[in-house]
Design an enzyme around this catalytic site. Structure first.
Site, PDB file in Angstrom:
ATOM      1  N   ASP A 254      71.023  75.205   3.369  1.00 41.33           N
ATOM      2  CA  ASP A 254      71.266  73.789   3.622  1.00 41.33           C
ATOM      3  C   ASP A 254      69.889  73.126   3.583  1.00 41.33           C
ATOM      4  O   ASP A 254      68.859  73.789   3.753  1.00 41.33           O
ATOM      5  CB  ASP A 254      71.967  73.568   4.963  1.00 41.33           C
TER       6      ASP A 254
HETATM    7  C1  BGC Z   1      73.925  68.597   4.880  1.00 39.21           C
HETATM    8  C2  BGC Z   1      74.590  69.210   3.662  1.00 39.21           C
HETATM    9  C3  BGC Z   1      74.175  68.449   2.437  1.00 39.21           C
HETATM   10  C4  BGC Z   1      72.653  68.474   2.332  1.00 39.21           C
HETATM   11  C5  BGC Z   1      72.118  67.738   1.130  1.00 39.21           C
HETATM   12  C6  BGC Z   1      72.424  68.442   4.713  1.00 39.21           C
HETATM   13  O1  BGC Z   1      71.883  67.707   5.744  1.00 39.21           O
HETATM   14  O2  BGC Z   1      74.194  69.389   6.010  1.00 39.21           O
HETATM   15  O3  BGC Z   1      75.975  69.180   3.806  1.00 39.21           O
HETATM   16  O4  BGC Z   1      74.781  68.969   1.301  1.00 39.21           O
HETATM   17  O5  BGC Z   1      72.100  67.863   3.484  1.00 39.21           O
HETATM   18  O6  BGC Z   1      72.264  66.369   1.280  1.00 39.21           O
END
Ligand code: BGC
Length: 805
Positions: free
Chosen positions: A233
Site C-alpha cells: 500500500d
Molecule cells: C490506500 C490505497 C490506495 C493507495 C493509493 C492508500 O492510502 O490505502 O487503497 O490504493 O493509497 O492511492
C-alpha cells in the site's frame, strides 16, 4: 513460455542496481522502466469503483483532480447486487477505461471484511461475509482483467479499521484469520489470479503485512498459488530487505528513502540471496509486459454505455428494506413530494484515495422529472449541507411541501464528513438534521419513503414510523437514475444486504474492542463477525444479512441433497415467482455444523445464486458444495477438517428467512474429537464479553502490551503524534500538522481535512520518507536520536546529514 524466457534473459542482462531499481516505483503512479533494455514504465492508479488517473499533481488521499471517468456504485452496493455477472461487467467497463487512459493496473477491489460498521472505508469493501466477499471480488477481478489490464486486490490483510491503520497490530486468532479474514482473498486469488495483491499498512499478529512471510509467501504464493506480485500500500513499506524476503516485490510510491540501495547492499553483503531479487524482478517484468502488450494499442470506450451500466448496477445494488402496504412501486400519476438536499446534491461516493471525478452526475430530482415527463416537482431541502442539527425553518418548509403530496420521498443518509478513508466513524447515527427531518415528516404524513445514501449501516430510530425504506448505498454517478427506476417500478428491486444492519452500535460484536489502540486491536470475537454473531447469540437486528424485498414474491420447494461424494454434495431446489411482476431472487444457502469439536457459528453462507423469473415461472436451482464448505480450520494440525456427523443445509431468502432445510450425515470424515477451545466460544455470550484470559487461551499466547512508546523507545514506526514526551517530537508534529493544513487550505470542513488531521497524528515517522520529500533517512535517524533525548548526538548527525546532502 516464450515470454518467461525473454524475461529470464532480461534479468540476466541487468546489473544488480537495475534489478533493485525495478523494485520500487518511479513516482507516485508509475513503475520504473529501463530504456536500454526496452522495458517500459507502466502506470497504475486508484480504484476501486472508477478510475482516478491524476494527470497533474499526485496524491493518495483524493486531494488533487483526476481525469473524468465513470463513477460506478461503490463496493457496498456492488456486493448488494449478489450478481456475479453484473459485477463482472462493471469490471470489464473499468478495464476498458484503463485501456483508454493507458493505465496498466487499477488499484482494487478491496476485500477486507466489515468487522465493525464503523470502519471508515466500509463503503469500499464488500461484505461481513468472506464467501460473498470472495465471489464478488473474483467477478470484479475477472472483469477488469478480461481487458488485459491488472487489478490490485487490497488491503491484504486484516485491515479492518482506519484508526492508526499504519501501525496498529491486529491480534487475531488463527481460525478467525483462516475462516473470516483470509477466504475472500483466497477465493479470488485461486479463481481470478489478480495481477497484483496490495499488502496492508498494519501489523498482523506482531508483524507488518509487508514483512509477513507467512501471509505473503507461505499462504498467498505457496498455498494459494498466486502468480502475480505483491505491491505495498502507498507508504506501507517498513524494512525493505525483510519485505523482499517475505515476498513483497514492489514498493509504492517511488521514494527517495534509499531502499533500492539497501537491496543492493544486502546482496553484496551476502545477506540477501540474489535469487530472491531475481524472482521478484521476474514477477515485476511479467506484470509490465502483460500491461504493455495491452496498452500499446489505442482503445476508445463507450462512455454512454458505461453510464447506462452504472445506472443498472445502482438499481440492482439498492436494497428495499421495508415496503409496508406495498406503497412502492409508485404510479407515475402519484402526487409525490421530494424532500432532502441529497435529492439535488447527491451523495454518491466516499472520500479518500477512491474519490474520483465522474463524467457526469445525475440527481434524483432531475431523473424523476425525466422519468415522469414533468417540468417541476414539489421539493424542499429539509436540512442544511452539514445536517449537523435540526433546522426548524427548513423542516417547516418541508412539512408544507409534504402536505400537498400523496407520497413523500425523503432523501437522507450520511454526509461526506461521515465516511472517509483514514477516519473511522464515531457512531452509527445519521446526522441529527436528517433524523429530525424524517421523524417530523413521518409524524405528519402516512406515506413516507426514505431513500438512504450511505456506504455502511446506520441506526434508524424512526424505522417503525415510516412504511418504506430504500437503501441506495453510494450509487455512483448514475445512482439517482437507478433509484428513480426502482421507485417507479421500471426495475424490480433485487438487492440484498451484504451486511447486517444492527439496531444500534452497542449490539455489534466488536463493540468492546473496535478500534483498539494505541498499539494493538484485539479481535476477541474471533469467528463471530456479522450475522455469525447475531444469529448465534440471538441478538435482534434491524435488518438481517441477506435481506431485501422485491415487488414480487418467490416460493421455495423441493429441497434435495445428493449422496455425498467424499465430502462434497449437490443441493437442488425449486424457486417460483408467485407474484405479478418479473423479478430476480437471490437464493442463499447456509450451513450449520450440528456437533463439532470446534466452536462454530449458528450459520455460515456457503453458496448463492441469482435467478430471474417471469410471473408464474419456476426454475430448479443447483448449488454445489465442496469439501471446504463443510470444513473448519484446525490450527493445531494446520489443516481444514470435516468431522463426521450431522450438517444442516438451510436455504432461504435471507439469513433469517430460511425457507427450506434438510440434514445430512457426513460419513467417512474425521470423527468428532474432544473440545479444546475455551468454553466461552462454544456458548458465545450476547454482548461478546470475552476475558483476556479466554482470548489468550484461544490465541495460544499472551496478548501483546497495548501501550504508546515512551521517550527513549521512539522508532521509525512511532506515530508522529505519539512523540509527545519529547520537545523536539512536539515541535516536529506541530510542523507536520502545519504543512498538512496548508495542503487543505480552503477545504477546512471537508473529509480531506479529517483525513489530513488523522494522518498528521497517526503517520509513523517513516511515512515522512514517502514521495517527493526534502528529507532523507539519515536526517530522520538524526532527528530520532534527538527525540529520544540524545540531543547532541542527534544534532551532530543532522549537521552531518545536511552537509552530506
Ligand atoms: C490506500 C490505497 C490506495 C493507495 C493509493 C492508500 O492510502 O490505502 O487503497 O490504493 O493509497 O492511492
Amino acid at each position: 513460455m516464450e515470454n518467461q524466457e525473454k524475461i529470464k534473459s532480461l534479468v540476466q542482462q541487468m546489473t544488480l542496481a537495475e534489478k533493485a531499481s525495478l523494485c520500487s516505483g518511479k513516482d507516485f503512479w508509475h513503475l520504473k522502466g529501463i530504456e536500454r533494455l526496452g522495458i517500459p514504465s507502466i502506470m497504475v492508479t486508484d480504484g476501486p469503483h472508477g478510475l482516478r488517473k491524476q494527470a497533474g499533481q499526485a496524491d493518495h488521499v483524493g486531494l488533487h483532480e483526476s481525469v473524468p471517468a465513470t463513477c460506478f456504485p461503490t463496493a457496498s452496493a456492488l456486493a448488494a447486487t449478489w450478481n456475479r455477472d453484473l459485477v463482472y461487467q462493471v469490471g470489464q467497463a473499468l478495464g476498458e477505461e484503463c485501456r483508454q487512459e493507458k493505465v496498466g493496473v487499477i488499484l482494487g477491489p478491496g476485500a477486507n471484511i466489515k468487522r465493525s460498521p464503523l470502519c471508515g472505508r466500509n463503503f469500499e469493501y464488500f461484505s461481513e461475509d468472506p464467501y460473498l466477499t470472495g465471489e464478488i471480488a473474483k467477478s470484479h477481478i475477472d472483469g477488469v482483467q478480461s481487458q488485459g489490464v491488472g487489478t490490485s486486490m487490497k488491503h491484504y490483510a486484516v485491515n479492518n479499521q482506519e484508526y492508526r491503520r499504519m501501525t496498529i497490530d491486529a491480534v487475531v486468532d488463527e481460525r478467525a484469520l483462516r475462516e473470516i479474514y483470509l477466504p475472500g482473498y483466497e477465493i479470488a486469488v485461486k479463481g481470478a489470479q489478480p495481477w497484483t495483491v496490495m499488502c496492508a499498512y498494519n501489523k498482523i499478529n506482531g508483524v507488518y503485512a509487508c514483512e509477513n512471510g507467512t501471509l505473503m509467501t507461505d499462504i498467498l504464493k505457496d498455498e494459494w498459488g498466486h502468480e502475480g506480485l505483491v505491491v505495498t500500500d502507498w507508504g506501507a513499506m517498513n524494512e525493505r530487505v525483510a519485505a523482499l524476503q517475505a515476498g513483497v516485490e514492489l514498493e509504492m510510491p517511488g521514494t527517495k528513502n534509499g531502499n533500492d540501495a539497501k537491496i543492493v547492499a544486502a546482496v553484496e553483503a551476502g545477506k540477501l540471496d540474489e535469487a530472491v531479487l531475481d524472482r521478484a524482478v521476474e514477477r515485476i517484468l511479467t506484470l509490465i509486459f502483460k500491461a504493455d502488450a495491452t496498452l500499446s494499442q489505442d482503445f476508445v470506450c463507450d462512455m454512454e454505455a458505461h453510464h447506462a451500466l452504472a445506472r443498472r448496477v445502482a438499481a440492482e445494488g439498492a436494497v428495499l428494506l421495508k415496503n409496508d402496504g406495498d406503497i412502492l412501486p409508485l404510479q407515475k400519476t402519484t402526487r409525490c413530494a421530494l424532500i432532502g438536499r441529497f435529492a439535488k446534491v447527491p451523495r454518491y461516493q466516499g472520500a479518500g484515495s477512491s474519490l474520483m471525478n465522474p463524467t457526469r452526475l445525475d440527481n434524483l430530482h432531475d431523473e424523476m422529472l425525466k422519468l415522469l415527463g414533468m417540468d417541476s416537482l414539489p421539493y424542499a431541502p429539509g436540512y442544511t449541507e452539514k445536517g449537523d442539527q435540526a433546522d426548524d425553518t427548513l423542516i417547516q418548509e418541508a412539512l408544507a411541501v409534504a402536505q400537498q403530496a400523496e407520497v413523500v420521498i425523503i432523501c437522507a443518509g450520511l454526509t461526506d464528513l461521515y465516511e472517509t478513508e483514514g477516519v473511522d466513524r464515531m457512531h452509527m447515527k445519521l446526522p441529527p438534521g436528517h433524523d429530525a427531518l424524517i421523524r417530523r415528516i413521518a409524524a405528519a404524513h402516512p406515506n413516507v419513503v426514505v431513500v438512504l445514501s450511505n456506504g455502511s449501516p446506520v441506526e434508524m430510530p424512526w424505522a417503525g414510523d415510516v412504511p418504506c425504506i430504500l437503501e441506495g448505498y453510494l450509487g455512483g454517478q448514475a445512482g439517482a437514475g437507478g433509484i428513480a427506476d426502482i421507485l417507479f417500478g421500471e426495475i424490480n428491486p433485487s438487492g440484498k444486504l451484504a451486511e447486517t444492519f444492527p439496531l444500534k452500535l452497542e449490539d455489534t460484536p466488536a463493540y468492546r474492542t473496535f478500534s483498539g489502540g494505541p498499539a494493538t486491536v484485539e479481535y476477541r470475537e474471533s469467528l463471530y463477525v456479522g450475522y455469525r454473531y447475531y444469529d448465534t447469540v440471538g441478538q435482534p437486528v434491524l435488518f438481517p444479512f441477506g435481506h431485501g424485498l422485491s415487488y414480487t414474491r418467490f416460493a421455495y420447494r423441493d429441497l434435495a441433497l445428493s449422496q455425498p461424494k467424499g465430502e462434497a454434495l449437490t443441493v437442488t431446489f425449486t424457486v417460483k415467482n408467485v407474484g405479478k411482476v418479473t423479478g430476480q431472487e437471490v437464493v442463499q444457502l447456509y450451513m450449520r455444523d450440528v456437533a463439532s469439536t470446534a466452536f462454530r457459528p449458528a450459520k455460515e453462507l456457503k453458496a448463492f445464486a441469482k435467478v430471474d423469473l417471469q410471473p408464474g415461472e419456476e426454475t430448479e436451482v443447483t448449488l454445489d458444495l465442496d469439501r471446504r464448505a463443510f470444513a473448519w480450520y484446525d490450527p493445531q494440525f494446520k489443516e481444514w477438517r470435516v468431522e463426521a456427523g450431522t450438517f444442516e443445509i438451510l436455504v432461504g431468502a435471507s439469513s433469517q428467512d430460511i425457507r427450506l432445510s434438510a440434514a445430512i450425515e457426513m460419513p467417512g470424515a474425521q470423527p468428532v474429537a474432544e473440545r479444546v477451545e475455551p468454553d466461552v466460544y462454544y456458548a458465545f455470550p450476547k454482548g461478546a464479553a470475552v476475558s483476556q484470559k479466554d482470548f489468550e487461551a484461544l490465541l495460544g499466547r499472551a496478548v501483546p502490551p497495548n501501550q504508546e512508546a515512551r521517550k527513549g523507545q521512539y522508532t521509525f514506526n512511532t506515530p508522529i503524534g505519539d512523540m509527545r514526551e519529547s520537545f523536539i517530537g512536539r515541535q516536529f508534529a506541530g510542523m507536520i500538522k502545519k504543512q498538512l493544513h496548508k495542503m487543505i487550505e480552503g477545504k477546512e470542513d471537508t473529509p480531506m481535512a479529517l483525513l489530513m488531521e488523522a494522518t498528521s497524528r497517526e503517520m509513523p515517522l517513516r511515512g515522512m520518507l514517502m514521495g517527493d520529500t526534502p528529507l532523507n533517512r539519515e536526517m530522520l535517524e538524526a532527528l530520532l536520536l534527538m527525540m529520544n533525548g540524545r540531543f547532541f548526538k542527534g544534532l551532530f548527525a543532522v549537521v552531518h546529514a545536511i552537509l552530506k546532502k
